[in-house]
Motif scaffolding. Structure first.
Motif, PDB file in Angstrom:
ATOM      1  N   SER A  34       0.835  -1.194   0.000  1.00 56.27           N
ATOM      2  CA  SER A  34       0.000   0.000   0.000  1.00 56.27           C
ATOM      3  C   SER A  34       0.875   1.251   0.000  1.00 56.27           C
ATOM      4  CB  SER A  34      -0.877  -0.010   1.260  1.00 56.27           C
ATOM      5  OG  SER A  34      -1.502   1.231   1.442  1.00 56.27           O
ATOM      6  N   ALA A  35       0.297   2.352  -0.444  1.00 56.15           N
ATOM      7  CA  ALA A  35       0.984   3.638  -0.372  1.00 56.15           C
ATOM      8  C   ALA A  35       0.668   4.359   0.936  1.00 56.15           C
ATOM      9  CB  ALA A  35       0.584   4.509  -1.559  1.00 56.15           C
ATOM     10  N   ASP A  36      -0.174   3.767   1.761  1.00 52.35           N
ATOM     11  CA  ASP A  36      -0.591   4.390   3.019  1.00 52.35           C
ATOM     12  C   ASP A  36       0.522   4.278   4.062  1.00 52.35           C
ATOM     13  OD1 ASP A  36      -1.906   5.484   5.152  1.00 52.35           O
ATOM     14  OD2 ASP A  36      -3.469   3.951   5.248  1.00 52.35           O
ATOM     15  N   PHE A  37       0.945   5.410   4.582  1.00 58.73           N
ATOM     16  CA  PHE A  37       1.940   5.383   5.646  1.00 58.73           C
ATOM     17  C   PHE A  37       1.504   6.217   6.851  1.00 58.73           C
ATOM     18  CE2 PHE A  37       3.019   8.967   3.083  1.00 58.73           C
ATOM     19  CZ  PHE A  37       3.631   9.892   3.902  1.00 58.73           C
ATOM     20  N   GLY A  71      10.319   6.458  -5.208  1.00 61.32           N
ATOM     21  CA  GLY A  71       9.878   5.316  -4.417  1.00 61.32           C
ATOM     22  C   GLY A  71      10.551   4.059  -4.948  1.00 61.32           C
ATOM     23  N   HIS A  72      10.982   3.189  -4.038  1.00 60.69           N
ATOM     24  CA  HIS A  72      11.649   1.935  -4.408  1.00 60.69           C
ATOM     25  C   HIS A  72      10.944   0.779  -3.713  1.00 60.69           C
ATOM     26  CE1 HIS A  72      15.209   3.875  -6.265  1.00 60.69           C
ATOM     27  NE2 HIS A  72      14.891   4.842  -5.412  1.00 60.69           N
ATOM     28  N   ALA A  73      10.909  -0.374  -4.378  1.00 59.22           N
ATOM     29  CA  ALA A  73      10.209  -1.542  -3.853  1.00 59.22           C
ATOM     30  C   ALA A  73      11.104  -2.775  -3.950  1.00 59.22           C
ATOM     31  CB  ALA A  73       8.905  -1.747  -4.621  1.00 59.22           C
ATOM     32  N   VAL A  74      10.619  -3.864  -3.392  1.00 57.82           N
ATOM     33  CA  VAL A  74      11.366  -5.121  -3.361  1.00 57.82           C
ATOM     34  C   VAL A  74      10.570  -6.205  -4.092  1.00 57.82           C
ATOM     35  CG1 VAL A  74      12.253  -6.932  -1.846  1.00 57.82           C
ATOM     36  CG2 VAL A  74      12.499  -4.542  -1.196  1.00 57.82           C
ATOM     37  N   SER A  75      11.251  -6.952  -4.930  1.00 59.87           N
ATOM     38  CA  SER A  75      10.616  -8.034  -5.675  1.00 59.87           C
ATOM     39  C   SER A  75      10.469  -9.280  -4.803  1.00 59.87           C
ATOM     40  CB  SER A  75      11.447  -8.388  -6.908  1.00 59.87           C
ATOM     41  OG  SER A  75      10.887  -9.501  -7.575  1.00 59.87           O
ATOM     42  N   LEU A  97       5.482   4.354  -7.279  1.00 55.91           N
ATOM     43  CA  LEU A  97       5.052   5.694  -7.696  1.00 55.91           C
ATOM     44  C   LEU A  97       3.999   6.239  -6.735  1.00 55.91           C
ATOM     45  CD1 LEU A  97       4.995   8.102  -9.605  1.00 55.91           C
ATOM     46  CD2 LEU A  97       3.358   6.839 -11.027  1.00 55.91           C
ATOM     47  N   ALA A  98       3.035   5.419  -6.365  1.00 57.09           N
ATOM     48  CA  ALA A  98       1.990   5.862  -5.429  1.00 57.09           C
ATOM     49  C   ALA A  98       2.603   6.267  -4.088  1.00 57.09           C
ATOM     50  CB  ALA A  98       0.956   4.758  -5.229  1.00 57.09           C
ATOM     51  N   ARG A  99       3.596   5.530  -3.632  1.00 57.31           N
ATOM     52  CA  ARG A  99       4.264   5.879  -2.375  1.00 57.31           C
ATOM     53  C   ARG A  99       5.002   7.205  -2.489  1.00 57.31           C
ATOM     54  NH1 ARG A  99       6.446  -0.086  -0.338  1.00 57.31           N
ATOM     55  NH2 ARG A  99       4.436  -0.727   0.555  1.00 57.31           N
ATOM     56  N   LEU A 134      17.153 -12.265   1.851  1.00 63.79           N
ATOM     57  CA  LEU A 134      15.913 -12.175   2.620  1.00 63.79           C
ATOM     58  C   LEU A 134      16.076 -11.449   3.949  1.00 63.79           C
ATOM     59  CD1 LEU A 134      14.401 -15.698   1.902  1.00 63.79           C
ATOM     60  CD2 LEU A 134      14.106 -13.554   0.645  1.00 63.79           C
ATOM     61  N   GLU A 135      17.261 -11.466   4.537  1.00 61.88           N
ATOM     62  CA  GLU A 135      17.489 -10.770   5.812  1.00 61.88           C
ATOM     63  C   GLU A 135      17.599  -9.260   5.648  1.00 61.88           C
ATOM     64  OE1 GLU A 135      20.425 -11.955   8.720  1.00 61.88           O
ATOM     65  OE2 GLU A 135      20.237 -14.025   8.008  1.00 61.88           O
ATOM     66  N   ASN A 136      18.168  -8.816   4.545  1.00 58.65           N
ATOM     67  CA  ASN A 136      18.482  -7.394   4.386  1.00 58.65           C
ATOM     68  C   ASN A 136      17.716  -6.674   3.290  1.00 58.65           C
ATOM     69  OD1 ASN A 136      20.660  -7.022   6.386  1.00 58.65           O
ATOM     70  ND2 ASN A 136      21.642  -8.628   5.174  1.00 58.65           N
ATOM     71  N   ARG A 137      16.873  -7.385   2.560  1.00 57.76           N
ATOM     72  CA  ARG A 137      16.229  -6.727   1.422  1.00 57.76           C
ATOM     73  C   ARG A 137      15.292  -5.594   1.820  1.00 57.76           C
ATOM     74  NH1 ARG A 137      12.229 -11.063  -1.362  1.00 57.76           N
ATOM     75  NH2 ARG A 137      10.689 -11.179   0.300  1.00 57.76           N
ATOM     76  N   TRP A 138      14.896  -5.526   3.077  1.00 55.80           N
ATOM     77  CA  TRP A 138      14.073  -4.414   3.544  1.00 55.80           C
ATOM     78  C   TRP A 138      14.768  -3.083   3.275  1.00 55.80           C
ATOM     79  CZ3 TRP A 138      16.228  -1.136   7.043  1.00 55.80           C
ATOM     80  CH2 TRP A 138      17.339  -1.607   7.747  1.00 55.80           C
ATOM     81  N   LYS A 139      16.101  -3.099   3.196  1.00 57.99           N
ATOM     82  CA  LYS A 139      16.861  -1.866   2.947  1.00 57.99           C
ATOM     83  C   LYS A 139      16.547  -1.281   1.567  1.00 57.99           C
ATOM     84  CE  LYS A 139      20.669  -3.388   5.846  1.00 57.99           C
ATOM     85  NZ  LYS A 139      22.076  -3.813   5.893  1.00 57.99           N
ATOM     86  N   SER A 140      16.118  -2.133   0.650  1.00 53.72           N
ATOM     87  CA  SER A 140      15.790  -1.666  -0.698  1.00 53.72           C
ATOM     88  C   SER A 140      14.401  -1.051  -0.776  1.00 53.72           C
ATOM     89  CB  SER A 140      15.888  -2.841  -1.687  1.00 53.72           C
ATOM     90  OG  SER A 140      17.218  -3.300  -1.777  1.00 53.72           O
ATOM     91  N   ARG A 141      13.581  -1.289   0.232  1.00 58.56           N
ATOM     92  CA  ARG A 141      12.220  -0.729   0.294  1.00 58.56           C
ATOM     93  C   ARG A 141      12.362   0.651   0.927  1.00 58.56           C
ATOM     94  NH1 ARG A 141      10.069  -4.723   3.173  1.00 58.56           N
ATOM     95  NH2 ARG A 141       9.678  -5.970   1.336  1.00 58.56           N
ATOM     96  N   ARG A 142      12.410   1.698   0.099  1.00 56.36           N
ATOM     97  CA  ARG A 142      12.787   3.010   0.623  1.00 56.36           C
ATOM     98  C   ARG A 142      12.239   4.133  -0.246  1.00 56.36           C
ATOM     99  NH1 ARG A 142      16.241   1.011  -2.900  1.00 56.36           N
ATOM    100  NH2 ARG A 142      17.534   2.369  -4.180  1.00 56.36           N
ATOM    101  N   VAL A 143      12.429   5.347   0.255  1.00 57.97           N
ATOM    102  CA  VAL A 143      12.130   6.558  -0.505  1.00 57.97           C
ATOM    103  C   VAL A 143      13.423   7.362  -0.546  1.00 57.97           C
ATOM    104  CG1 VAL A 143      10.731   8.641  -0.640  1.00 57.97           C
ATOM    105  CG2 VAL A 143       9.735   6.556   0.281  1.00 57.97           C
TER     106      VAL A 143
END
Length: 149
Positions: A34-37, A71-75, A97-99, A134-143
């Motif tokens: 979601s784009a909701d934060f 906005g960046h996301a993780v596959s 883009l929505a984020r 899988l441990e660190n990919r959260w780092k790619s989920r960013r703005v």
């Protein structure tokens, strides 16, 4: 001579990346898929708003710059090239883009002029760590915020 060890808090860091200035914020958390934060978890929403309020103050110091919000996301399907391609086009690009647009909207509410900002969805095309980590990919989920003269 004295040596002192301590933790120096860095809330938002402006750094040079080649010939441009960049601000990377991975601490803005969104509701899943979601784009909701702001309307999903009260504590996280409060932290997100505090981060963006601090960012707005910093962006005012760079008033001569245009701001590109990426906005960046993780596959999730990184190990299946065909499915990953569909995911990128149909899910990650629109979501990122929505984020970026949501962040832009809040920054406008905080006093940053809309004409200074553009939003872009990068999807999962520029990961900080491999999607398979899988441990660190959260780092790619960013703005990220690119400051352009």
């Amino acid at each position: 001579r004295t040596i002192k060890e301590m933790v120096v808090p860095v809330d938002i860091l402006v750094f040079r990346d080649g010939d441009r200035l960049k601000i990377r914020i991975s601490s803005i958390q969104f509701a899943p898929n979601s784009a909701d934060f702001l309307n999903f978890d009260e504590e996280k929403a409060e932290r997100n708003l505090k981060t963006l309020s601090r960012l707005a103050v910093i962006l005012e110091k760079y008033s001569a710059y245009q701001i590109r919000i990426e906005g960046h996301a993780v596959s999730v399907y990184w190990d299946n090239p065909e499915r990953a391609k569909v995911e990128e086009q149909e899910e990650l690009q629109p979501l990122s883009l929505a984020r970026a647009e949501e962040v832009k909207s809040v920054l406008m509410d905080l006093g940053i002029l809309g004409r200074r900002m553009t939003a872009a969805g990068m999807g999962g095309t520029q990961p900080v760590v491999p999607h398979g980590d899988l441990e660190n990919r959260w780092k790619s989920r960013r703005v990220e915020f690119i400051l352009i003269r």
